[in-house]
Enzyme design. Sequence first.
Site, PDB file in Angstrom:
ATOM      1  N   THR A 285       0.909  -1.142  -0.195  1.00 57.25           N
ATOM      2  CA  THR A 285       0.032  -0.068   0.095  1.00 57.25           C
ATOM      3  C   THR A 285       0.936   1.406   0.111  1.00 57.25           C
ATOM      4  O   THR A 285       1.928   1.045   0.208  1.00 57.25           O
ATOM      5  CB  THR A 285      -0.861   0.099   1.213  1.00 57.25           C
ATOM      6  OG1 THR A 285      -0.131   0.401   2.450  1.00 57.25           O
ATOM      7  CG2 THR A 285      -1.431  -1.246   1.272  1.00 57.25           C
ATOM      8  N   ASP A 286       0.304   2.306  -0.268  1.00 52.00           N
ATOM      9  CA  ASP A 286       0.932   3.678   0.193  1.00 52.00           C
ATOM     10  C   ASP A 286       0.848   3.867   1.423  1.00 52.00           C
ATOM     11  O   ASP A 286       0.009   3.218   2.157  1.00 52.00           O
ATOM     12  CB  ASP A 286       0.281   4.778  -0.734  1.00 52.00           C
ATOM     13  CG  ASP A 286       1.326   5.831  -1.079  1.00 52.00           C
ATOM     14  OD1 ASP A 286       2.295   6.095  -0.224  1.00 52.00           O
ATOM     15  OD2 ASP A 286       0.998   6.792  -2.163  1.00 52.00           O
ATOM     16  N   TYR A 287       1.204   5.179   1.904  1.00 54.71           N
ATOM     17  CA  TYR A 287       1.410   5.295   3.486  1.00 54.71           C
ATOM     18  C   TYR A 287       0.033   5.381   4.014  1.00 54.71           C
ATOM     19  O   TYR A 287      -0.648   6.228   3.721  1.00 54.71           O
ATOM     20  CB  TYR A 287       2.161   6.797   3.427  1.00 54.71           C
ATOM     21  CG  TYR A 287       3.073   6.970   4.909  1.00 54.71           C
ATOM     22  CD1 TYR A 287       4.464   6.846   4.549  1.00 54.71           C
ATOM     23  CD2 TYR A 287       2.521   7.267   6.006  1.00 54.71           C
ATOM     24  CE1 TYR A 287       4.989   6.970   5.678  1.00 54.71           C
ATOM     25  CE2 TYR A 287       3.328   7.677   7.088  1.00 54.71           C
ATOM     26  CZ  TYR A 287       4.443   7.321   6.870  1.00 54.71           C
ATOM     27  OH  TYR A 287       5.474   7.644   7.787  1.00 54.71           O
TER      28      TYR A 287
END
Length: 761
Positions: A285-287
């Site tokens: 995932t992104d942050y």
Amino acid sequence: MKYLKLPLLLACSLFFQAAAAQKQTDLQMKTFVDGLIQKMTLEEKIGQLNLLTSGEVVTGSAVSTGVEAKIKSGQVGALLNMTKVADIRKAQQIAVEQSRLHIPLLFGLDVVHGYKTTFPIPLALSCSWDLEMIERSARVAAIEASADGINWTFSPMVDIARDARWGRIAEGSGEDPYLGSRIAEAMVRGYQGTTFADKTNILACVKHFALYGAAEAGRDYNTTDMSRVRMYNEYFPPYKAAVDAGVATVMTSFNEVNGIPATANKWLMTDVLRKQWGFKGFVVTDYTAINEMTAHGMGDLQTVSALALNAGTDMDMVGEGFTGTLAKSVKEGKVTINAINTACRRILEAKYKLGLFADPYRNCKGDRSAEIFTPEKRMEARKAATESFVLLKNQQQLLPLKKQGSIALVGPLANSRANMTGTWSVSADLTQHPSLLEALQQQVGSQVKINYAKGANLTADSILEINSTMFGRSLNRDGRSAEALRREALDAAAKSDIIVAALGESSEMSGESASRTDIGIPDTQKELLAALVATGKPVVLVLFAGRPMTLTWENEHVPAILDVWFGGCEAGPAIVDVLFGDVNPSGKLTTSFPQNVGQLPLYYSQKNTGRPLAGNDKWFTKFRSNYLDVSNDPLYPFGYGLSYTTFSYSDIRLSANQFKRGGQITATVTVTNTGKYDGYEVVQLYTRDMVGSITRPVKELKGFQRIALKAGESKQVTFTITENDLKFYNSELKYAAEPGEFRLFIGGNSRDVKESSFTLL
């Protein structure tokens, strides 16, 4: 029966030997990973899906806690944002010597356009159209990052972006899917090389999957919505190109796709990425993207974590939703153990391929500091910067400047080391990069008198300046009035022959969470520029920018404009190289520059409406698709960029005016350097499908060649057009070329072209 020639027999033999060796390697990996998974508890498997941050480098709003204890207990699979090799070795030592199963960690970082040796921002790099140089920039980044213990980069960012308000346009390769695809392939090759047996190669991560660059209103993290035909034809190609190039990992995007956030979108992560494209790596995932799905309205943390895993997302960046909820979801039947095993396997396989089980300290033993920020690598960055600059205007050949007389260097970007590298240069040492003033003094100071004045602050709004100069990028706001600063600049101008105005954006005015509704040069700087032009002295605008900007007034009033973007650690010396003609600029725009922000989104490969402006129609024409107040045209079109020399193009010569499926034709032009300087020209090939089963763009880039021409020299440039170049996804998402008439265009930009036509039978 015809006998195969020996070279072909040898090639076939080598192919089958390589295939057999790969099969054996895959079997060994499967046996190893199978055995490891059998030993793991549920909690340890979930731990491999957990990516935490050390907090050393800030790339998001959350910071992980209790990291060391979590590593010991097998609750961490990877760490990001560590840059000190001693700290990385210590963390790896905890994982492989103090955890129960001794599973090594991955160490990731946003190595986006260089590590310590910082290259131009990605948008600038793309303007070089030099694929070999772009690949080499990623190779240098991988060598340096791996020397400091990092084995995974969150790059390349390949999102197609056509709205210059979006700050992250700086981080990608522009508006075109063909060029974006070629750059994606080059970056993956540069980072990963041909084998991970070479410890200087690191895992690449293509991002952000998918459609992130199409955020509504150009506002970061915002909603996207488009047809699948548009996804496949315009936005998906660079992601797929990275997958086809063997990218090891893929990062999800923050936005929704078809009403479901990408991180939980099974159609995207499983059907498209894995089933259609055959991706074998793992998805991260992104942050905190999983946690943020709650704000999207998808449910509580347990619900969205289960949605993400079931969709095909394998690793949770920083949010700890997987470690906090998946065990409970297994007990409640919301997630299967098979789904967790699959995600865990993908991550363990990445570590195996990287060689971490054989040598967990491969990137953090021995002293490789001599490989970092070397004079040779800095020279590569300097050359790359000169290739990325785009000469937008050069009235009466004001440039190149002569190394004599006096220059007034003014502007808030003229003497700032910290802003030279641009956004996403998180590992750069901002004190090591000469400012433009320092570079001028070092390179021509003995021949040219330099009169410096700041002239203006970044902007009149002090709060906006603070928000635009984060992460140590302060421009040291001057407390004097705007009038006093301008007077000082005008005094410097009065004592000088030529004015060089270093104006534009600060480095953090573009990048993540740096969207702008006004994409012009900020207010006080524009007032300064107007005052300088009013002196009547020649003015060169050196434009610092992380996006296409609105420069209508500047184009009308300023004699010379050189867009230097943010050129990296050697930007200052590179700018001097180009200003004084030691290097002839050759950059070409990969994004269209609007006349004003109201034209956005703007891109060359638009489609006709049912009421287009005809060739003989003049703006404004009632009941046609146009604006009342400005023409439809960009200020500077895609592919545009001037040189200190000039180039002419012959008419197009086709080898045939028609060809059958499976065949090909060639298109040839003669390009001549008609000026006084040696230079590079980027010759661009476009096509248009005149009649299709769905509407087609008015132009599509299909090829380009960057050629060197000495003054007075001519070269023939030939492109081969095949059926594959004419394929597109139709309304049923079938990828095929349709017979019919095509137009073909070749030129130095998307607007100024020679034209021909041919037929696919």
